[in-house]
Enzyme design. Structure first.
Site, PDB file in Angstrom:
ATOM      1  N   ASP A  52      -6.057   2.888  -6.738  1.00 26.99           N
ATOM      2  CA  ASP A  52      -7.048   3.173  -5.703  1.00 26.99           C
ATOM      3  C   ASP A  52      -7.389   4.666  -5.764  1.00 26.99           C
ATOM      4  O   ASP A  52      -6.766   5.433  -6.494  1.00 26.99           O
ATOM      5  CB  ASP A  52      -6.452   2.794  -4.347  1.00 26.99           C
ATOM      6  CG  ASP A  52      -7.493   2.678  -3.237  1.00 26.99           C
ATOM      7  OD1 ASP A  52      -8.685   2.914  -3.505  1.00 26.99           O
ATOM      8  OD2 ASP A  52      -7.090   2.361  -2.103  1.00 26.99           O
ATOM      9  N   HIS A  96      -7.237  -8.262   2.907  1.00 30.35           N
ATOM     10  CA  HIS A  96      -6.728  -6.891   3.042  1.00 30.35           C
ATOM     11  C   HIS A  96      -7.242  -6.321   4.361  1.00 30.35           C
ATOM     12  O   HIS A  96      -8.296  -6.731   4.857  1.00 30.35           O
ATOM     13  CB  HIS A  96      -7.197  -6.048   1.865  1.00 30.35           C
ATOM     14  CG  HIS A  96      -6.643  -4.649   1.839  1.00 30.35           C
ATOM     15  ND1 HIS A  96      -5.345  -4.359   2.197  1.00 30.35           N
ATOM     16  CD2 HIS A  96      -7.210  -3.469   1.481  1.00 30.35           C
ATOM     17  CE1 HIS A  96      -5.138  -3.061   2.060  1.00 30.35           C
ATOM     18  NE2 HIS A  96      -6.248  -2.501   1.640  1.00 30.35           N
ATOM     19  N   ASP A 142     -13.869  -0.379   0.782  1.00 32.12           N
ATOM     20  CA  ASP A 142     -13.459  -0.411   2.188  1.00 32.12           C
ATOM     21  C   ASP A 142     -14.584  -0.917   3.085  1.00 32.12           C
ATOM     22  O   ASP A 142     -15.263  -0.147   3.765  1.00 32.12           O
ATOM     23  CB  ASP A 142     -13.008   0.982   2.625  1.00 32.12           C
ATOM     24  CG  ASP A 142     -11.782   1.441   1.848  1.00 32.12           C
ATOM     25  OD1 ASP A 142     -11.096   0.581   1.265  1.00 32.12           O
ATOM     26  OD2 ASP A 142     -11.515   2.651   1.811  1.00 32.12           O
ATOM     27  N   ASP A 198       0.851  -1.193   0.000  1.00 34.66           N
ATOM     28  CA  ASP A 198       0.000   0.000   0.000  1.00 34.66           C
ATOM     29  C   ASP A 198       0.892   1.250   0.000  1.00 34.66           C
ATOM     30  O   ASP A 198       2.100   1.170  -0.201  1.00 34.66           O
ATOM     31  CB  ASP A 198      -0.936  -0.051   1.214  1.00 34.66           C
ATOM     32  CG  ASP A 198      -2.287   0.590   0.944  1.00 34.66           C
ATOM     33  OD1 ASP A 198      -2.307   1.695   0.377  1.00 34.66           O
ATOM     34  OD2 ASP A 198      -3.313  -0.006   1.314  1.00 34.66           O
ATOM     35  N   ARG A 251     -10.588   0.681  -7.995  1.00 34.90           N
ATOM     36  CA  ARG A 251     -11.745   0.871  -7.129  1.00 34.90           C
ATOM     37  C   ARG A 251     -12.861   1.580  -7.898  1.00 34.90           C
ATOM     38  O   ARG A 251     -14.015   1.188  -7.822  1.00 34.90           O
ATOM     39  CB  ARG A 251     -11.369   1.666  -5.872  1.00 34.90           C
ATOM     40  CG  ARG A 251     -12.467   1.650  -4.819  1.00 34.90           C
ATOM     41  CD  ARG A 251     -12.010   2.221  -3.497  1.00 34.90           C
ATOM     42  NE  ARG A 251     -11.801   3.660  -3.546  1.00 34.90           N
ATOM     43  CZ  ARG A 251     -11.482   4.408  -2.493  1.00 34.90           C
ATOM     44  NH1 ARG A 251     -11.326   3.838  -1.306  1.00 34.90           N
ATOM     45  NH2 ARG A 251     -11.304   5.707  -2.609  1.00 34.90           N
TER      46      ARG A 251
END
Length: 927
Positions: A512, A657, A599, A399, A583
């Site tokens: 993302d 994740h 998320d 990340d 995303r």
């Protein structure tokens, strides 16, 4: 320090609060939604001028005028150009644009894979206020001229889709501010509706330099039981009636800790809707990239109120679902998908927007991610632990913390001093690395990407024409304008190995925050009056020289991932297949990237909703879908973690994740029993990897979803219409993940009662005749999965630490017999990573069983691939009479085979046929 404090606040908020609805608009707070939704049906008419109708080739055009039935002399009629196109594959396209707009109206650019192919269109009749046209497949279109209504009829002559039956069609004419009536400078200016030239939301002002420019259209689906699609939402798969709530919203947004059972907007916006009933399946694709709200009204939804009304009145409403699409800008551009089976409609959509390319095989295996694995030592230890605990994994993820202070295409040289060596060590063990690259660019002097973008004018501009500045993870950030070809090329070149040291062909990309997310922007995104590149055109200047962000918002992430894919292809001269995760999603996303549901939280409801969310995405073209295993926020206890791994093993994208502030949760950090169950779930995935790979290859051929709703293959069974806690993989496996806490049994629906379908429990090979719902007992090791009778599924039982090491391993073929003692299957084999399959270097085989033989036939005769894999076992479930002998025939070689019949569950096992998968063969049975 300011940036640090701001980001700390964001992280704290994200950890402590559920979604704050006040940060996001309701329909009442969205000017165009409120304005259009309040229009009264059958009050705002449009009339088609039948004398202007022309039919040339596959296109009918005509002039349409808007009329004011109230007779208000200040409101002039407005002229539009109507266009109806007949397209191949049973699809029609309807477009309506202003005849002479004062500015060009935006037309969505990137969603379609290519210009749709033309069918023929014949004029059948033009008289008495009606026009009838017909395509080559026998679908008819009846246009009522006054008021305008368009009906699409199936091949049997039944009305399947109706456009503008309620006269809610709107294309708000573009205007210039302060224009006087009829050009008379002394006349009083027309009074404009509130918010025409600007709107406020919280502390943000949207300047709206073009004024109101919204479009809308009502769509009716006669005889439909339910409608589906328009992801991304946390709702059920079959869409609810919204007349007493907010409509479904399509506006790509970063929603912290999104809530369940909601019509609120999320990260993705794919404006395709399907309507299904026993008679047919049809669809509409609303080709528009602006903010969109969609109302749904199901007139036969079976609610208690409607049932009581019908009981009292002695009547029942005809089955029908109405929808209404409302977008802030653009033109009316809608594709009508005439079906008539579910698979037909799904294919018609992917014909327009494209199929997912064949992914690299490793990407279908298991992925391990966390925000963030700390440094090279952390990655090394992680890798060693997967081997120590004998858990297969193909990919590790990094990340944002791997970068040099949130500057993308860089490494933190304290924590990741030797990235090339780290990658090489993983590659040596047949594993890969994925790193994150987000669209926000840190505004820091000396950062090469920021300097280049500033010097060359590559950033999105604010309403004043200056570089737009917002806040995201790096603090002060700007955003590349990918609508400019030079910007997309520049960005793609950043992926060249010389521009991104430490990477190799085995490093892939995660995009993302690409809605785009802007922490201090309106609704946590970019202001709508920001300016995007528009190709120069003679005579256009001022606001005509650029597109506003309002026009392109839902498309922004699509342009971003296209540039990413271009860059990954260019770095190896197009030899190796890239993997990209996104995303933000829009129509056509499947051509460039896989998608995850964002998320989520470590709660049972989020595990459950992953199924309808991925089903909705799958029928909208995005088969490569999954959710964060275990939940991104919070910590999953052992039972939830186990069930999530078991569910994730049967979703296309399989990645664990978690958030940076959560407790570490690698499988070996749980108790030994839980770790063992997680290991077994992952091993199940690897055993079926070639099955998954074959499904994705076949998707490239026919556009069918990989993950499918039950009604796709059982369209007459009404019970299947609202089932969204189980699904099919292809037409072969039925999966019912356990998404309830503490249960010892679950309800499973086995479809196919009328056709006599047989299902086989994949654990026991027990045959279960389809008879609707039944109770399946479960313990913590049980994943309810069933193979459909009449199918053959390939497996590999020798699970290794990473999928490339299994490439030449032998196959087990699971043959599940139907009531006629037959079965069919398929298998696709190639090198798993290059594009050499496009030069016929692959194997695609059909496998079929009848009582006298099992046949493996390579159907791509001109193709070849030098596989060393072979068949080590054949399991035939549902066999009632065992053959006396069996003989393998491959080429000139014939071999007698050993067989074992397990009478308790009617299973015949053929051991070690040793047939090569590189050439056709047959096993012959003697009774």
């Amino acid at each position: 320090m300011k940036a640090f404090v701001f980001l700390l606040v964001v992280i704290v908020i994200s950890n402590c609060l559920a979604v704050d609805r006040n940060n996001f608009k309701t329909c009442e707070q969205s000017g165009f939604c409120k304005r259009l939704r309040n229009l009264t049906p059958n009050k705002h008419f449009h009339i088609l001028n039948v004398d202007s109708l022309k039919v040339e080739g596959n296109v009918a055009t005509a002039e349409v005028s808007s009329v004011n039935p109230e007779g208000d002399t200040k409101t002039l009629q407005h002229l539009y150009v109507f266009k109806l196109s007949a397209l191949l594959d049973g699809t029609f396209r309807v477009e309506l644009d202003e005849e002479s707009p004062i500015y060009p109206r935006y037309r969505t650019q990137l969603a379609l894979v290519a210009e749709p192919k033309a069918d023929e269109l014949k004029l059948i009749e033009n008289k008495d206020n009606h026009v009838i046209l017909q395509n080559s497949q026998g679908h008819k279109v009846t246009i009522t001229a006054d008021p305008l209504k368009i009906e699409f009829l199936d091949k049997a002559g039944n009305v399947a889709v109706i456009l503008n039956e309620k006269s809610l069609l709107q294309v708000e004419p573009l205007k210039k501010k302060d224009v006087k009536v009829d050009g008379d400078e002394n006349a009083v200016a027309v009074e404009e509706p509130e918010g025409t030239w600007g709107e406020n939301f919280k502390s943000h002002h949207d300047s709206k330099p073009r004024g109101n420019e919204a479009v809308s259209l009502d769509v009716a689906f006669p005889d439909a039981d339910h409608v589906y699609g328009i992801p991304e939402h946390t709702d059920k798969f079959n869409l609810r009636t919204t007349t007493s709530s907010d409509p479904y919203r399509l506006y790509n947004l970063d929603v912290f800790e999104f809530e369940l059972d909601s019509t609120m907007a999320l990260y993705g916006s794919i404006p395709v809707m399907y309507a299904h009933g026993p008679d047919r399946t049809v669809g509409v694709f609303w080709h528009n990239s602006a903010e969109t709200w969609i109302d749904v009204e199901n007139h036969s939804d079976g609610t208690v109120v409607s049932s009581l009304v019908n009981l009292v009145t002695g009547s029942s409403k005809p089955k029908r679902v109405d929808a209404r699409f409302m977008s802030e800008s653009g033109i009316v551009d809608v594709f009508v998908l005439m079906g008539d089976k579910p698979g037909d409609a799904f294919r018609q959509y992917t014909t327009l927007t494209g199929v997912a390319p064949l992914p690299p095989k490793f990407s279908l295996a298991y992925h391990q991610c966390r925000w963030n694995y700390v440094d090279e030592e952390d990655i090394r230890t992680l890798d060693e632990n997967f081997d120590q605990y004998d858990i297969p994994v193909d990919v590790y993820w990094l990340d944002i913390e791997y970068t040099d202070r949130k500057k993308y295409f860089t490494w933190d040289l304290e924590k990741f001093r030797h990235p090339a060596e780290m990658v090489a060590n993983l590659t040596a063990k047949s594993r890969k690395l994925v790193v994150i690259i987000d669209p926000h660019i840190k505004r820091e002097a000396g950062y090469f990407l920021h300097e280049d973008a500033t010097d060359n004018g590559y950033y999105v501009k604010n309403k004043d024409g200056n570089d737009y500045e917002g806040w995201c993870w790096p603090g002060s950030s700007s955003y590349l304008d990918f609508f400019n070809p030079a910007v997309s090329k520049y960005y793609a070149d950043r992926y060249l190995f010389e521009n991104f040291p430490g990477t190799s062909k085995d490093v892939h990309i995660w995009n993302d925050m690409n809605e785009p997310s802007v922490f201090n922007g309106p609704e946590v995104t970019m202001p709508k009056d920001c300016q995007h590149y528009k190709p120069p055109q003679d005579g256009l200047e001022g606001i005509s020289a650029y597109w506003e962000h309002r026009h392109v918002h839902n498309e922004y992430g699509l342009w971003y991932i296209r540039a990413t894919q271009d860059g990954l292809l260019a770095r190896t001269d197009g030899r190796y297949r890239p993997f990209v995760l996104t995303r933000s999603t829009f129509a056509g996303t499947q051509r460039y990237a896989a998608v995850w549901t964002g998320d989520n939280m470590a709660e049972w409801g989020y595990l459950a909703v992953s199924v309808p969310m991925c089903l909705s995405l799958s029928v909208a073209g995005v088969s490569f879908c999954g959710s964060d295993v275990g939940g991104f926020f919070k910590y999953p206890e052992a039972e939830l973690m186990t069930r999530w791994y078991q569910a994730g093993a049967y979703q296309a994208f399989f990645r664990a994740h978690s958030h940076i502030e959560t407790k570490r949760r690698e499988p070996w950090l749980y108790d030994a029993q839980t770790m063992g169950l997680i290991r077994e779930a992952i091993r199940r995935r690897y055993a079926l990897l070639d099955f998954w790979y074959t499904l994705f290859y076949e998707h490239t051929l026919d556009g069918m979803p990989v993950m499918r709703p039950l009604f796709q293959h059982f369209p007459q069974e009404k019970e299947t219409y609202t089932i969204d806690n189980q699904y099919l993989l292809g037409d072969k496996l039925l999966v019912r993940p356990v998404v309830e806490q503490g249960v010892t049994s679950v309800q499973v629906y086995l479809p196919g009662r009328e056709s006599g379908t047989i299902w086989y429990d994949v654990d026991s090979y027990q045959a279960i005749p389809a008879n609707g719902f039944f109770t399946q007992n479960v313990n913590m090791a049980k994943i309810p999965v069933y193979q459909r009778g009449g199918t053959i599924v390939p497996r590999k039982e020798r699970v290794r630490r990473a999928s490339p090491l299994m490439a030449e391993d032998p196959y087990t073929l699971i043959v599940a017999l139907d009531s006629q003692n037959t079965a069919q299957g398929s298998l696709y084999i190639d090198d798993g990573e290059t594009y050499e399959y496009k030069q016929n270097k692959y194997i695609y085989a059909k496998v079929s069983y009848e009582s006298s033989s099992l046949t493996y036939k390579i159907v791509n005769d001109q193709a070849s691939y030098p596989t060393r894999s072979w068949v080590e076992r054949v399991v035939i479930a549902g066999i009632k009479t065992a053959p006396k002998s069996a003989k393998m025939v491959q080429g000139d070689k014939q071999t007698a085979l050993q067989m074992t019949l397990h009478k308790g569950n009617d299973v015949l096992v053929i051991r070690k046929p040793a047939a090569s998968m590189g050439q056709s063969w047959q096993i012959n049975f003697v009774y």
